[in-house]
Motif scaffolding. Structure first.
Motif, PDB file in Angstrom:
ATOM      1  N   ASP A 152      16.258  55.435 -14.016  1.00 18.97           N
ATOM      2  CA  ASP A 152      16.252  56.847 -13.627  1.00 18.97           C
ATOM      3  C   ASP A 152      14.940  57.224 -12.952  1.00 18.97           C
ATOM      4  O   ASP A 152      14.831  58.276 -12.331  1.00 18.97           O
ATOM      5  CB  ASP A 152      16.568  57.792 -14.778  1.00 18.97           C
ATOM      6  CG  ASP A 152      16.156  57.288 -16.127  1.00 18.97           C
ATOM      7  OD1 ASP A 152      15.335  56.364 -16.208  1.00 18.97           O
ATOM      8  OD2 ASP A 152      16.665  57.807 -17.113  1.00 18.97           O
ATOM      9  N   LEU A 153      13.958  56.339 -13.035  1.00 19.92           N
ATOM     10  CA  LEU A 153      12.712  56.497 -12.293  1.00 19.92           C
ATOM     11  C   LEU A 153      12.404  55.162 -11.619  1.00 19.92           C
ATOM     12  O   LEU A 153      12.364  54.120 -12.277  1.00 19.92           O
ATOM     13  CB  LEU A 153      11.553  56.880 -13.217  1.00 19.92           C
ATOM     14  CG  LEU A 153      10.159  56.878 -12.578  1.00 19.92           C
ATOM     15  CD1 LEU A 153      10.073  57.903 -11.447  1.00 19.92           C
ATOM     16  CD2 LEU A 153       9.100  57.163 -13.639  1.00 19.92           C
ATOM     17  N   THR A 154      12.213  55.204 -10.310  1.00 13.27           N
ATOM     18  CA  THR A 154      11.785  54.027  -9.551  1.00 13.27           C
ATOM     19  C   THR A 154      10.551  54.427  -8.756  1.00 13.27           C
ATOM     20  O   THR A 154      10.502  55.519  -8.179  1.00 13.27           O
ATOM     21  CB  THR A 154      12.897  53.550  -8.583  1.00 13.27           C
ATOM     22  OG1 THR A 154      14.054  53.211  -9.334  1.00 13.27           O
ATOM     23  CG2 THR A 154      12.444  52.340  -7.782  1.00 13.27           C
ATOM     24  N   ILE A 155       9.565  53.542  -8.740  1.00 12.80           N
ATOM     25  CA  ILE A 155       8.355  53.786  -7.959  1.00 12.80           C
ATOM     26  C   ILE A 155       8.201  52.633  -6.975  1.00 12.80           C
ATOM     27  O   ILE A 155       8.219  51.467  -7.365  1.00 12.80           O
ATOM     28  CB  ILE A 155       7.109  53.885  -8.856  1.00 12.80           C
ATOM     29  CG1 ILE A 155       7.295  54.996  -9.889  1.00 12.80           C
ATOM     30  CG2 ILE A 155       5.859  54.126  -8.004  1.00 12.80           C
ATOM     31  CD1 ILE A 155       6.230  55.015 -10.965  1.00 12.80           C
ATOM     32  N   THR A 156       8.063  52.983  -5.722  1.00 12.57           N
ATOM     33  CA  THR A 156       7.832  52.003  -4.674  1.00 12.57           C
ATOM     34  C   THR A 156       6.443  52.257  -4.105  1.00 12.57           C
ATOM     35  O   THR A 156       6.087  53.410  -3.819  1.00 12.57           O
ATOM     36  CB  THR A 156       8.890  52.132  -3.561  1.00 12.57           C
ATOM     37  OG1 THR A 156      10.178  52.006  -4.147  1.00 12.57           O
ATOM     38  CG2 THR A 156       8.711  51.061  -2.507  1.00 12.57           C
ATOM     39  N   ALA A 157       5.658  51.189  -3.972  1.00 11.09           N
ATOM     40  CA  ALA A 157       4.285  51.313  -3.482  1.00 11.09           C
ATOM     41  C   ALA A 157       4.138  50.598  -2.150  1.00 11.09           C
ATOM     42  O   ALA A 157       4.672  49.510  -1.949  1.00 11.09           O
ATOM     43  CB  ALA A 157       3.316  50.718  -4.493  1.00 11.09           C
ATOM     44  N   GLU A 158       3.392  51.247  -1.262  1.00 10.36           N
ATOM     45  CA  GLU A 158       3.122  50.691   0.055  1.00 10.36           C
ATOM     46  C   GLU A 158       1.650  50.926   0.375  1.00 10.36           C
ATOM     47  O   GLU A 158       1.131  52.018   0.135  1.00 10.36           O
ATOM     48  CB  GLU A 158       4.006  51.392   1.084  1.00 10.36           C
ATOM     49  CG  GLU A 158       3.851  50.919   2.475  1.00 10.36           C
ATOM     50  CD  GLU A 158       4.757  51.673   3.436  1.00 10.36           C
ATOM     51  OE1 GLU A 158       4.583  51.491   4.640  1.00 10.36           O
ATOM     52  OE2 GLU A 158       5.616  52.456   2.983  1.00 10.36           O
ATOM     53  N   PHE A 159       0.984  49.908   0.887  1.00  8.52           N
ATOM     54  CA  PHE A 159      -0.424  50.034   1.255  1.00  8.52           C
ATOM     55  C   PHE A 159      -0.532  50.382   2.734  1.00  8.52           C
ATOM     56  O   PHE A 159       0.165  49.807   3.561  1.00  8.52           O
ATOM     57  CB  PHE A 159      -1.175  48.725   0.981  1.00  8.52           C
ATOM     58  CG  PHE A 159      -2.655  48.850   1.157  1.00  8.52           C
ATOM     59  CD1 PHE A 159      -3.443  49.307   0.123  1.00  8.52           C
ATOM     60  CD2 PHE A 159      -3.258  48.521   2.360  1.00  8.52           C
ATOM     61  CE1 PHE A 159      -4.822  49.443   0.285  1.00  8.52           C
ATOM     62  CE2 PHE A 159      -4.624  48.653   2.531  1.00  8.52           C
ATOM     63  CZ  PHE A 159      -5.406  49.109   1.489  1.00  8.52           C
ATOM     64  N   ARG A 160      -1.392  51.345   3.038  1.00 11.35           N
ATOM     65  CA  ARG A 160      -1.625  51.729   4.427  1.00 11.35           C
ATOM     66  C   ARG A 160      -3.092  51.530   4.764  1.00 11.35           C
ATOM     67  O   ARG A 160      -3.955  51.583   3.886  1.00 11.35           O
ATOM     68  CB  ARG A 160      -1.268  53.209   4.646  1.00 11.35           C
ATOM     69  CG  ARG A 160       0.196  53.503   4.502  1.00 11.35           C
ATOM     70  CD  ARG A 160       0.896  53.404   5.848  1.00 11.35           C
ATOM     71  NE  ARG A 160       2.337  53.514   5.730  1.00 11.35           N
ATOM     72  CZ  ARG A 160       3.030  54.598   5.938  1.00 11.35           C
ATOM     73  NH1 ARG A 160       2.444  55.714   6.271  1.00 11.35           N
ATOM     74  NH2 ARG A 160       4.353  54.561   5.829  1.00 11.35           N
TER      75      ARG A 160
END
Length: 153
Positions: free
Chosen positions: A91-99
């Motif tokens: 019910d909670l998803t976290i996606t991380a992306e580096f910029r």
């Protein structure tokens, strides 16, 4: 029946560094010794959403949110692609992306009752500074999930 303990009203507030987007972890409670339940609130201009019962397990091999965030902080020089974490019931998803510029975008997807048809989902992205800000976030989330009254961490 859940025993909601809000006497200390613990919460973690994640604010985006360049917008009014906010994510809040709050209202934690325990049903048993194996898990911690909590609410996740997301807000942005024109949006307010809440998942009432994200679940984090306290056993050794469960997906651990603080460990995920710590790993992102340790890689403050960056990585390619996306990394993701999800709560036990997704019910909670976290996606991380580096910029470039040393920023980490955390996309918080809230999806209550993910197995049921006709549900809803929404996502907001908060941008954090890599390194110290991510390290502080990981520590705050760890304290929120594992240092609750009556919880051995």
């Amino acid at each position: 029946m859940k025993s909601l303990d809000t006497t200390d009203a613990p919460a973690v507030v994640i604010r985006c560094i360049d917008s009014d987007t906010v994510v809040r972890l709050c209202d934690r409670w325990r049903l048993d010794a194996d898990s911690i339940h909590y609410a996740v609130e997301a807000s942005a201009p024109g949006l307010s959403a809440r998942v009432d019962e994200a679940v984090s397990a306290v056993w050794e091999r469960a997906p651990d949110l603080p460990a995920f965030l710590t790993g992102l902080a340790e890689d403050f020089r960056g990585w390619s692609g996306e990394r993701s974490w999800h709560s036990l019931e997704r019910d909670l998803t976290i996606t991380a992306e580096f910029r470039s510029g040393g920023h980490v975008g955390l996309t918080w997807t809230l999806r209550p009752w993910p197995a049921k048809h006709g549900g809803w989902s929404t996502a907001v992205t908060t941008w954090q500074e890599a390194g110290e800000q991510m390290t502080a976030l990981a520590a705050d989330v760890d304290a929120f999930l594992h240092e609750a009254p009556g919880i051995d961490g």
